[in-house]
Design a protein around this motif. Structure first.
Motif, PDB file in Angstrom:
ATOM      1  N   PRO A  69      40.940 -28.615  37.192  1.00  0.00           N
ATOM      2  CA  PRO A  69      39.652 -27.417  35.928  1.00  0.00           C
ATOM      3  C   PRO A  69      39.414 -27.072  36.689  1.00  0.00           C
ATOM      4  O   PRO A  69      39.752 -25.791  36.456  1.00  0.00           O
ATOM      5  N   ILE A  70      39.410 -27.153  38.078  1.00  0.00           N
ATOM      6  CA  ILE A  70      39.709 -26.086  39.177  1.00  0.00           C
ATOM      7  C   ILE A  70      40.743 -24.862  39.014  1.00  0.00           C
ATOM      8  O   ILE A  70      40.574 -23.579  39.205  1.00  0.00           O
ATOM      9  N   MET A  71      41.625 -25.248  38.921  1.00  0.00           N
ATOM     10  CA  MET A  71      42.720 -24.785  38.944  1.00  0.00           C
ATOM     11  C   MET A  71      43.000 -23.784  37.207  1.00  0.00           C
ATOM     12  O   MET A  71      43.101 -22.440  37.273  1.00  0.00           O
ATOM     13  N   ARG A  72      42.836 -23.990  36.503  1.00  0.00           N
ATOM     14  CA  ARG A  72      43.057 -23.112  35.393  1.00  0.00           C
ATOM     15  C   ARG A  72      41.591 -22.637  35.045  1.00  0.00           C
ATOM     16  O   ARG A  72      41.055 -21.970  34.135  1.00  0.00           O
ATOM     17  N   PHE A  73      40.275 -23.154  35.286  1.00  0.00           N
ATOM     18  CA  PHE A  73      39.267 -22.021  35.953  1.00  0.00           C
ATOM     19  C   PHE A  73      39.390 -20.680  36.559  1.00  0.00           C
ATOM     20  O   PHE A  73      39.715 -19.482  36.256  1.00  0.00           O
ATOM     21  N   LEU A  74      39.618 -21.420  37.802  1.00  0.00           N
ATOM     22  CA  LEU A  74      40.154 -19.794  38.774  1.00  0.00           C
ATOM     23  C   LEU A  74      41.386 -19.308  37.750  1.00  0.00           C
ATOM     24  O   LEU A  74      40.666 -17.695  38.210  1.00  0.00           O
ATOM     25  N   ILE A  75      42.289 -19.659  37.733  1.00  0.00           N
ATOM     26  CA  ILE A  75      43.734 -18.986  37.355  1.00  0.00           C
ATOM     27  C   ILE A  75      43.042 -18.303  35.667  1.00  0.00           C
ATOM     28  O   ILE A  75      43.551 -17.392  35.446  1.00  0.00           O
ATOM     29  N   TRP A  76      42.486 -19.338  34.544  1.00  0.00           N
ATOM     30  CA  TRP A  76      42.557 -18.760  33.190  1.00  0.00           C
ATOM     31  C   TRP A  76      40.877 -18.658  32.576  1.00  0.00           C
ATOM     32  O   TRP A  76      41.063 -18.319  32.040  1.00  0.00           O
ATOM     33  N   ASP A  77      39.948 -18.674  33.685  1.00  0.00           N
ATOM     34  CA  ASP A  77      38.909 -18.677  33.351  1.00  0.00           C
ATOM     35  C   ASP A  77      38.522 -19.593  32.212  1.00  0.00           C
ATOM     36  O   ASP A  77      37.549 -19.624  30.982  1.00  0.00           O
ATOM     37  N   ILE A  78      39.412 -21.334  31.912  1.00  0.00           N
ATOM     38  CA  ILE A  78      38.353 -22.237  31.128  1.00  0.00           C
ATOM     39  C   ILE A  78      37.889 -22.928  32.400  1.00  0.00           C
ATOM     40  O   ILE A  78      38.298 -23.222  32.943  1.00  0.00           O
ATOM     41  N   GLU A  79      37.022 -23.046  31.073  1.00  0.00           N
ATOM     42  CA  GLU A  79      35.893 -24.149  31.775  1.00  0.00           C
ATOM     43  C   GLU A  79      36.217 -25.671  31.754  1.00  0.00           C
ATOM     44  O   GLU A  79      37.195 -26.100  30.907  1.00  0.00           O
ATOM     45  N   PRO A  80      35.703 -26.229  32.835  1.00  0.00           N
ATOM     46  CA  PRO A  80      36.789 -27.398  32.551  1.00  0.00           C
ATOM     47  C   PRO A  80      35.867 -28.420  31.771  1.00  0.00           C
ATOM     48  O   PRO A  80      34.634 -28.266  31.527  1.00  0.00           O
ATOM     49  N   SER A  81      36.816 -29.284  31.382  1.00  0.00           N
ATOM     50  CA  SER A  81      37.282 -29.803  30.388  1.00  0.00           C
ATOM     51  C   SER A  81      37.823 -31.291  31.603  1.00  0.00           C
ATOM     52  O   SER A  81      38.165 -31.792  31.598  1.00  0.00           O
ATOM     53  N   GLY A  82      37.773 -32.425  29.633  1.00  0.00           N
ATOM     54  CA  GLY A  82      37.870 -33.433  29.562  1.00  0.00           C
ATOM     55  C   GLY A  82      39.458 -33.663  29.851  1.00  0.00           C
ATOM     56  O   GLY A  82      40.476 -34.441  29.372  1.00  0.00           O
ATOM     57  N   TYR A  83      40.263 -32.118  29.689  1.00  0.00           N
ATOM     58  CA  TYR A  83      41.723 -31.557  29.437  1.00  0.00           C
ATOM     59  C   TYR A  83      42.832 -32.746  30.212  1.00  0.00           C
ATOM     60  O   TYR A  83      44.008 -33.302  29.411  1.00  0.00           O
ATOM     61  N   LEU A  84      42.449 -33.198  31.423  1.00  0.00           N
ATOM     62  CA  LEU A  84      43.493 -34.118  31.990  1.00  0.00           C
ATOM     63  C   LEU A  84      44.124 -35.929  31.301  1.00  0.00           C
ATOM     64  O   LEU A  84      44.600 -36.909  32.060  1.00  0.00           O
TER      65      LEU A  84
END
Length: 325
Positions: free
Chosen positions: A217-232
């Motif tokens: 979540p932290i990398m998806r947020f920092l790189i692509w500005d994607i809000e944290p979710s249950g993606y993993l």
């Protein structure tokens, strides 16, 4: 593969334990907890890979016959259930498990609340393990056996696709491909034992580590500005491949494998990882409403490790007495 060369795998078990521990601790942070969503699973998938690997390794170094099935189950019962029962009783006391009926359902592998979802899965795997070992010994043909494992891998991945995965599911069908990855990894590492170590191993470790870190979540947020979710939550196949790549890289590496073989702290954590896994979540959520996050984090880490060391000693004594030692 010589048994003494498995010390680095014990260190990896310790690493898996620490990933779960710190991910759960971060998850209760009032501001940054959302960035830990699903990250504990990264360590659990490594646990599954290592369990599959060690099962296949056992098949290669030990003779397994039908007469050893019951002793195998007894040894696993002594390894898993005393820890499980202690954890469930503590969880009931702290309110994580609602009542005695729920405890019984957990012990019968019908329920798995919170972090206990792991237990029905791993116990079911060990219930299947003797049949896998007997198949391997009966076939006495690695190519056919590997072919069967690959067929099961693809069949289970297609019949039970990760897109339909239920979060924290206690049913083993979702995780069979991950266990099989670990089993196949045993053959790969045995082959690599005959090869020279090189910097290619370090490169593979870096690639695998990047594969694991990027979807967090932290990398998806920092790189692509994607809000944290249950993606993993359902990325067990992807994470399994990444971990296998890392483990292959370590086995072939010139420096990382040596460092892990000498890392006593990680190996100690690896040996008590089962206790740490069971206890840390109970301690953490008992302390959450009572302490600030920083004190909660420190006390959870210290208590989890110290109690696990003590309980592991008691467990070893219990197993020795039960086995007539």
């Amino acid at each position: 593969m010589q048994k003494e060369k498995l010390r680095w795998l014990e260190s990896m078990r310790g690493l898996a334990c620490l990933i779960v521990l710190f991910a759960h601790i971060l998850s209760v942070h009032p501001m940054y907890g959302r960035f830990a969503s699903g990250c504990g699973k990264i360590g659990v998938w490594l646990f599954f890979i290592l369990s599959g690997f060690l099962l296949q390794y056992q098949a290669d170094v030990k003779e397994f016959t039908i007469s050893k099935v019951l002793p195998y189950y007894w040894s696993k019962f002594l390894r898993l259930y005393p820890v499980y029962i202690v954890g469930l009783l503590l969880a009931k006391y702290t309110g994580l498990v609602p009542d005695g009926v729920s405890i019984i359902r957990h012990l019968l592998l019908q329920e798995g609340v919170h972090h206990f979802w792991y237990m029905p899965v791993i116990i079911k795997f060990y219930l299947c393990a003797p049949f896998i070992l007997l198949l391997y010994k009966t076939l006495n043909n690695r190519r056919v056996y590997i072919g069967i494992l690959l067929i099961i891998f693809f069949a289970m991945s297609c019949v039970f696709p990760f897109t339909q995965y239920i979060e924290n599911s206690i049913w083993i069908r979702w995780y069979v491909p991950v266990f099989i990855m670990g089993m196949l990894l045993s053959f790969v590492l045995e082959f690599l034992r005959k090869q020279e170590r090189s910097l290619l191993g370090e490169i593979l470790v870096v690639i695998g580590a990047v594969m694991i870190i990027l979807p967090t979540p932290i990398m998806r947020f920092l790189i692509w500005d994607i809000e944290p979710s249950g993606y993993l939550q359902n990325k067990y196949l992807y994470m399994g491949v990444a971990w296998c790549l890392i483990l292959i890289g370590i086995a072939k590496s010139k420096y990382i494998c040596s460092l892990l073989e000498k890392c006593k702290i990680l190996q100690v954590i690896g040996r008590i990882s089962f206790w740490v896994y069971i206890l840390h979540y109970i301690i953490l959520h008992f302390l959450v409403p009572r302490l600030e996050w920083k004190w909660n984090a420190c006390i959870t880490i210290i208590l989890s490790v110290l109690l696990s060391l003590f309980m592991n000693k008691m467990e070893i004594l219990l197993r020795r007495k039960a086995n007539g030692g």
